[in-house]
Scaffold this motif. Structure first.
Motif, PDB file in Angstrom:
ATOM      1  N   GLN A 236       0.845  -1.191   0.000  1.00  0.00           N
ATOM      2  CA  GLN A 236       0.000   0.000   0.000  1.00  0.00           C
ATOM      3  C   GLN A 236       0.887   1.251   0.000  1.00  0.00           C
ATOM      4  OE1 GLN A 236      -3.455  -0.095  -0.231  1.00  0.00           O
ATOM      5  NE2 GLN A 236      -2.992  -2.266  -0.575  1.00  0.00           N
ATOM      6  N   LEU A 237       0.593   2.181  -0.907  1.00  0.00           N
ATOM      7  CA  LEU A 237       1.387   3.400  -1.024  1.00  0.00           C
ATOM      8  C   LEU A 237       1.160   4.298   0.179  1.00  0.00           C
ATOM      9  CD1 LEU A 237       3.236   5.242  -2.727  1.00  0.00           C
ATOM     10  CD2 LEU A 237       1.162   6.171  -3.804  1.00  0.00           C
ATOM     11  N   LEU A 238       2.250   4.683   0.841  1.00  0.00           N
ATOM     12  CA  LEU A 238       2.181   5.589   1.986  1.00  0.00           C
ATOM     13  C   LEU A 238       2.485   7.033   1.580  1.00  0.00           C
ATOM     14  CD1 LEU A 238       4.056   3.383   4.619  1.00  0.00           C
ATOM     15  CD2 LEU A 238       1.585   3.632   4.289  1.00  0.00           C
ATOM     16  N   GLY A 239       3.208   7.210   0.482  1.00  0.00           N
ATOM     17  CA  GLY A 239       3.496   8.567   0.041  1.00  0.00           C
ATOM     18  C   GLY A 239       4.658   8.630  -0.923  1.00  0.00           C
ATOM     19  N   GLN A 240       4.689   9.706  -1.708  1.00  0.00           N
ATOM     20  CA  GLN A 240       5.802   9.983  -2.607  1.00  0.00           C
ATOM     21  C   GLN A 240       6.777  10.896  -1.863  1.00  0.00           C
ATOM     22  OE1 GLN A 240       4.675  11.419  -6.478  1.00  0.00           O
ATOM     23  NE2 GLN A 240       6.765  11.958  -7.071  1.00  0.00           N
ATOM     24  N   LEU A 241       8.048  10.486  -1.804  1.00  0.00           N
ATOM     25  CA  LEU A 241       9.033  11.211  -0.998  1.00  0.00           C
ATOM     26  C   LEU A 241       9.734  12.326  -1.756  1.00  0.00           C
ATOM     27  CD1 LEU A 241      10.740   8.369   1.085  1.00  0.00           C
ATOM     28  CD2 LEU A 241       8.622   9.617   1.502  1.00  0.00           C
ATOM     29  N   THR A 242       9.955  12.163  -3.051  1.00  0.00           N
ATOM     30  CA  THR A 242      10.649  13.189  -3.839  1.00  0.00           C
ATOM     31  C   THR A 242       9.810  13.550  -5.050  1.00  0.00           C
ATOM     32  OG1 THR A 242      11.893  11.517  -5.096  1.00  0.00           O
ATOM     33  CG2 THR A 242      12.927  12.406  -3.097  1.00  0.00           C
ATOM     34  N   ARG A 243       9.956  14.796  -5.504  1.00  0.00           N
ATOM     35  CA  ARG A 243       9.186  15.286  -6.652  1.00  0.00           C
ATOM     36  C   ARG A 243      10.019  16.289  -7.433  1.00  0.00           C
ATOM     37  NH1 ARG A 243       3.631  14.312  -5.764  1.00  0.00           N
ATOM     38  NH2 ARG A 243       3.158  13.659  -3.624  1.00  0.00           N
ATOM     39  N   GLY A 244       9.624  16.501  -8.681  1.00  0.00           N
ATOM     40  CA  GLY A 244      10.256  17.533  -9.484  1.00  0.00           C
ATOM     41  C   GLY A 244      10.799  17.005 -10.785  1.00  0.00           C
ATOM     42  N   ASP A 245      11.238  17.927 -11.642  1.00  0.00           N
ATOM     43  CA  ASP A 245      11.785  17.565 -12.947  1.00  0.00           C
ATOM     44  C   ASP A 245      13.261  17.225 -12.821  1.00  0.00           C
ATOM     45  OD1 ASP A 245       9.275  18.119 -13.796  1.00  0.00           O
ATOM     46  OD2 ASP A 245       9.777  19.972 -14.854  1.00  0.00           O
ATOM     47  N   TRP A 246      13.537  16.199 -12.066  1.00  0.00           N
ATOM     48  CA  TRP A 246      14.900  15.704 -11.848  1.00  0.00           C
ATOM     49  C   TRP A 246      14.788  14.256 -11.389  1.00  0.00           C
ATOM     50  CZ3 TRP A 246      15.846  14.190  -6.771  1.00  0.00           C
ATOM     51  CH2 TRP A 246      14.971  14.701  -5.812  1.00  0.00           C
ATOM     52  N   GLU A 247      15.923  13.562 -11.302  1.00  0.00           N
ATOM     53  CA  GLU A 247      15.882  12.124 -11.070  1.00  0.00           C
ATOM     54  C   GLU A 247      16.657  11.681  -9.837  1.00  0.00           C
ATOM     55  OE1 GLU A 247      16.361   9.506 -14.341  1.00  0.00           O
ATOM     56  OE2 GLU A 247      14.441  10.242 -15.056  1.00  0.00           O
ATOM     57  N   VAL A 248      16.075  10.734  -9.118  1.00  0.00           N
ATOM     58  CA  VAL A 248      16.777   9.995  -8.076  1.00  0.00           C
ATOM     59  C   VAL A 248      17.592   8.896  -8.747  1.00  0.00           C
ATOM     60  CG1 VAL A 248      16.484   8.393  -6.137  1.00  0.00           C
ATOM     61  CG2 VAL A 248      15.076  10.465  -6.285  1.00  0.00           C
ATOM     62  N   GLU A 249      18.814   8.707  -8.283  1.00  0.00           N
ATOM     63  CA  GLU A 249      19.640   7.642  -8.837  1.00  0.00           C
ATOM     64  C   GLU A 249      19.539   6.372  -7.993  1.00  0.00           C
ATOM     65  OE1 GLU A 249      24.319   7.432  -9.488  1.00  0.00           O
ATOM     66  OE2 GLU A 249      23.306   8.677 -10.978  1.00  0.00           O
ATOM     67  N   ARG A 250      19.857   6.467  -6.705  1.00  0.00           N
ATOM     68  CA  ARG A 250      19.736   5.299  -5.831  1.00  0.00           C
ATOM     69  C   ARG A 250      19.785   5.740  -4.376  1.00  0.00           C
ATOM     70  NH1 ARG A 250      24.691   3.682  -3.628  1.00  0.00           N
ATOM     71  NH2 ARG A 250      26.527   4.623  -4.626  1.00  0.00           N
ATOM     72  N   VAL A 251      19.239   4.887  -3.503  1.00  0.00           N
ATOM     73  CA  VAL A 251      19.312   5.104  -2.063  1.00  0.00           C
ATOM     74  C   VAL A 251      20.699   4.698  -1.582  1.00  0.00           C
ATOM     75  CG1 VAL A 251      18.400   4.402   0.190  1.00  0.00           C
ATOM     76  CG2 VAL A 251      16.839   4.769  -1.745  1.00  0.00           C
ATOM     77  N   VAL A 252      21.310   5.570  -0.774  1.00  0.00           N
ATOM     78  CA  VAL A 252      22.646   5.315  -0.242  1.00  0.00           C
ATOM     79  C   VAL A 252      22.584   4.774   1.174  1.00  0.00           C
ATOM     80  CG1 VAL A 252      24.847   6.396   0.404  1.00  0.00           C
ATOM     81  CG2 VAL A 252      23.697   7.075  -1.714  1.00  0.00           C
ATOM     82  N   ASP A 253      21.699   5.335   1.997  1.00  0.00           N
ATOM     83  CA  ASP A 253      21.632   4.949   3.398  1.00  0.00           C
ATOM     84  C   ASP A 253      20.267   5.356   3.947  1.00  0.00           C
ATOM     85  OD1 ASP A 253      23.153   3.821   5.689  1.00  0.00           O
ATOM     86  OD2 ASP A 253      22.768   5.780   6.585  1.00  0.00           O
ATOM     87  N   VAL A 254      19.823   4.653   4.979  1.00  0.00           N
ATOM     88  CA  VAL A 254      18.587   4.988   5.679  1.00  0.00           C
ATOM     89  C   VAL A 254      18.864   4.972   7.171  1.00  0.00           C
ATOM     90  CG1 VAL A 254      16.190   4.352   6.116  1.00  0.00           C
ATOM     91  CG2 VAL A 254      17.175   3.978   3.843  1.00  0.00           C
ATOM     92  N   HIS A 255      18.456   6.044   7.863  1.00  0.00           N
ATOM     93  CA  HIS A 255      18.536   6.095   9.319  1.00  0.00           C
ATOM     94  C   HIS A 255      17.111   5.963   9.845  1.00  0.00           C
ATOM     95  CE1 HIS A 255      19.548   6.912  13.329  1.00  0.00           C
ATOM     96  NE2 HIS A 255      20.510   7.806  13.165  1.00  0.00           N
ATOM     97  N   PRO A 256      16.667   4.723  10.104  1.00  0.00           N
ATOM     98  CA  PRO A 256      15.251   4.513  10.437  1.00  0.00           C
ATOM     99  C   PRO A 256      14.821   5.232  11.717  1.00  0.00           C
ATOM    100  CG  PRO A 256      16.536   2.508  10.797  1.00  0.00           C
ATOM    101  CD  PRO A 256      17.432   3.470  10.097  1.00  0.00           C
ATOM    102  N   ASP A 257      15.702   5.290  12.726  1.00  0.00           N
ATOM    103  CA  ASP A 257      15.328   5.934  13.984  1.00  0.00           C
ATOM    104  C   ASP A 257      15.089   7.429  13.798  1.00  0.00           C
ATOM    105  OD1 ASP A 257      15.555   3.495  15.228  1.00  0.00           O
ATOM    106  OD2 ASP A 257      17.622   3.838  15.877  1.00  0.00           O
ATOM    107  N   ALA A 258      15.963   8.067  13.006  1.00  0.00           N
ATOM    108  CA  ALA A 258      15.818   9.508  12.767  1.00  0.00           C
ATOM    109  C   ALA A 258      14.839   9.794  11.633  1.00  0.00           C
ATOM    110  CB  ALA A 258      17.177  10.126  12.442  1.00  0.00           C
TER     111      ALA A 258
END
Length: 612
Positions: A236-258
């Motif tokens: 189930q989709l919770l939300g779109q995190l990034t937007r705009g006329d540009w591109e995400v390449e890849r996720v580098v790291d996630v800090h779940p607590d923060a």
């Protein structure tokens, strides 16, 4: 401990990967390192660490139904392994002839699907290490799809995997129960054109990032740009995190607590700059963390509180920085000293922006000039091309090998240009979709338009002496240029070229063109064979006889078409060389390429912008 004994405690190399550039086939180690899973190209075996003995694990494999240890996934207790099995029944065979070794003319036949041919089918099985019992996961082993394991969920009850249809128009995230084999669909992504295509094959590990048992991040181009989406474990989709006329390449790291997601992307005026950004899991707090125009390659500390950023650009030397997770600079760790480079004959490349053949779309590239450049002289020009739709070709870093190659050609007295035309990645879906069902229509017009625009303000570029060179897709584009635009390109060196889409593997073609039955006119238009009678300039074809990425038969058919058309050309055969011939025979090929351009482009080199 003897070296031979230490070697027994490490995963053994079993053989080279099939295609050039693919990883070697290695044994797969259990999580505790006590067991190694391997294969003999048909069946699986287990080897205990410290021993050379192989214990058969499967016995029913054959050349049409081989087991493979590649992609194996071990559960943490080492008791179960998810393994792949191929079904090659009715798949065509590609002959590869050894022309050098004795006995003469040995031939190997490899399963190989050309565009429109029968595909191998991939099955996923759960294998019990002790009993040898096997359970096939539902939904695997089907026709006309690619199957790629991602990994287990947190409690190791399910294996998550990707299923892509062969036309790359439907991508599913699947989850299969390891005990029952039952499979559920978590997410379905569709496209009217294609999803990633060959770039998907290179990048598939980056599409999904797990955030624990009940959440994952997903990369999609559904709004026309490659962005991050947040999902729960049920899809189930919770939300779109990034937007705009540009591109995400890849996720580098996630800090779940923060609640922070750190990723690489291109949200800059120059769409090819690669920076580190972060955003909250609720979509707030978007910010850029890296500084300095160029390509950044950050690595985070295990506690997610800081990172080391190594970055450079074609005009800026490498620099290593230590920063806090919010981007605060703590120290410069190292910076290259290039003070001596100008004295050694180095000139920084010159960035440029031109318009594509449509007169509207910006194209970005680099121009290289000789170290002793004199604006009063007129220099022959070489277009160093790739323009394959799954990658970017213009160098982004200081020591990029393409930049070194361009510099080497420039030092011989040429002006060298590199540009990414339409159809390539990193500029949004519309920019790339220009290639969809249009292979061969826009790439060379874009390059020719760039050449003409650059020459208008640079009288030292001699457009009466223009060459092109490239390998693989760049080889195809080189053939395309010399045959379709003989008024623009006069000398060409085509290395390991794809000459005809029918004669190429299905994986790199069908996402962009569909199957031949979908668009026979498009396949016919894209063929270079039909243009053979248009050759006017000098053409050198170079190909290795053991190439399976762009098959040797492609250049044979191109040569045959040129002979039938009565067109003289040059051909260099590299016996038993694969697709990476430029690396394995680099010095020979570089000399051959350079001498060809010197002989045919640099004649009458004493040309001047004006009389004096």
């Amino acid at each position: 401990e003897p070296a031979s004994a230490r070697k027994q405690h490490r995963a053994a190399r079993l053989r080279d990967g099939f295609a050039a550039g693919s990883p070697a086939v290695m044994e797969s180690a259990s999580p505790d390192g006590s067991w190694f899973l391997g294969d003999d190209e048909e069946n699986l075996f287990l080897r205990a660490a410290g021993s050379e003995e192989r214990e058969p694990l499967t016995r029913d494999g054959d050349e049409d139904h081989p087991w493979t240890c590649q992609g194996a996934q071990w559960t943490s207790d080492g008791e179960r392994i998810v393994v792949l099995r191929r079904n090659h029944v009715d798949v065509g065979r590609l002959p590869v002839v050894d022309w050098v070794s004795e006995p003469f003319g040995q031939v190997e036949f490899h399963p190989y699907t050309k565009a429109g041919g029968v595909m191998s089918r991939t099955e996923l099985h759960v294998l019990d290490r002790e009993s040898g019992e096997v359970l096939q996961l539902a939904g695997t082993g089907e026709d006309d799809c690619y199957v790629d394991p991602l990994g287990f969920d947190d409690d190791e009850e399910e294996l998550w995997w990707l299923r892509m249809d062969r036309r790359y128009r439907e991508l599913k995230v699947q989850a299969s129960n390891l005990a029952t084999g039952v499979t559920r669909t978590v997410l379905t992504e569709t496209s009217e054109t294609f999803i990633g295509a060959l770039h998907y094959q290179v990048d598939k590990a980056n599409y999904l990032t797990r955030l624990g048992e009940d959440r994952f991040l997903w990369i999609s181009e559904r709004d026309g740009w490659r962005h991050l989406y947040n999902y729960d474990g049920e899809g189930q989709l919770l939300g779109q995190l990034t937007r705009g006329d540009w591109e995400v390449e890849r996720v580098v790291d996630v800090h779940p607590d923060a609640g922070w997601v750190y990723f690489l992307g291109h949200a800059e005026p120059n769409p090819y700059e690669t920076h580190l950004y972060r955003v909250k899991l609720d979509g707030s707090g978007f910010a850029r963390l890296s500084e300095g125009a160029g390509e950044h390659a950050p690595r985070f500390a295990p506690d997610h509180t800081s990172f080391v950023d190594v970055w450079s650009s074609p005009t800026s030397p490498p620099r290593s920085e230590y920063r806090l997770a919010d981007g605060t600079l703590l120290s410069v760790l190292e910076e290259a000293d290039v003070g001596a480079l100008p004295g050694a004959g180095w000139r920084a490349p010159r960035p440029f922006v031109t318009k594509a053949a449509d007169g509207a779309t910006d194209l970005h590239g680099l121009l290289y000039v000789p170290y002793d450049f004199d604006p009063r002289r007129r220099y022959p020009v070489i277009d160093y091309i790739y323009n394959g739709p799954f990658t970017k070709w213009v160098p982004r870093t200081f020591l990029d090998g393409r930049s070194l190659q361009a510099q080497a050609l420039a030092q011989l007295g040429f002006v060298v240009l590199i540009v990414d035309g339409r159809g390539t990645i990193g500029r949004g879906k519309a920019f790339q979709d220009v290639v969809y069902r249009n292979w061969g229509r826009n790439e060379i017009p874009d390059h020719a338009a760039t050449l003409k625009q650059l020459a208008r303000g640079r009288p030292w570029m001699d457009t009466t002496r223009v060459g092109m060179t490239g390998g693989s897709w760049g080889g195809y584009m080189t053939l395309r240029a010399i045959l379709s635009h003989p008024d623009v390109y006069h000398v060409a060196v085509a290395i390991a070229a794809v000459a005809d889409l029918y004669d190429h593997a299905s994986v790199p073609i069908e996402g962009y063109m569909g199957l031949p039955e979908d668009d026979p006119q498009g396949y016919e238009y894209a063929s270079c064979l039909r243009l053979a009678d248009r050759l006017e300039g000098k053409l050198l074809i170079i190909h290795g006889t053991a190439d399976v990425n762009a098959t040797w038969s492609a250049s044979m058919k191109m040569a045959h078409a040129l002979v039938q058309a009565g067109k003289l050309h040059d051909f260099c055969v590299l016996p038993n060389a694969d697709h990476w011939a430029m690396g394995k025979h680099g010095s020979y090929l570089q000399q051959l390429q350079q001498e060809y351009f010197i002989e045919h482009l640099r004649a009458e080199e004493d040309r001047w912008v004006s009389e004096h």
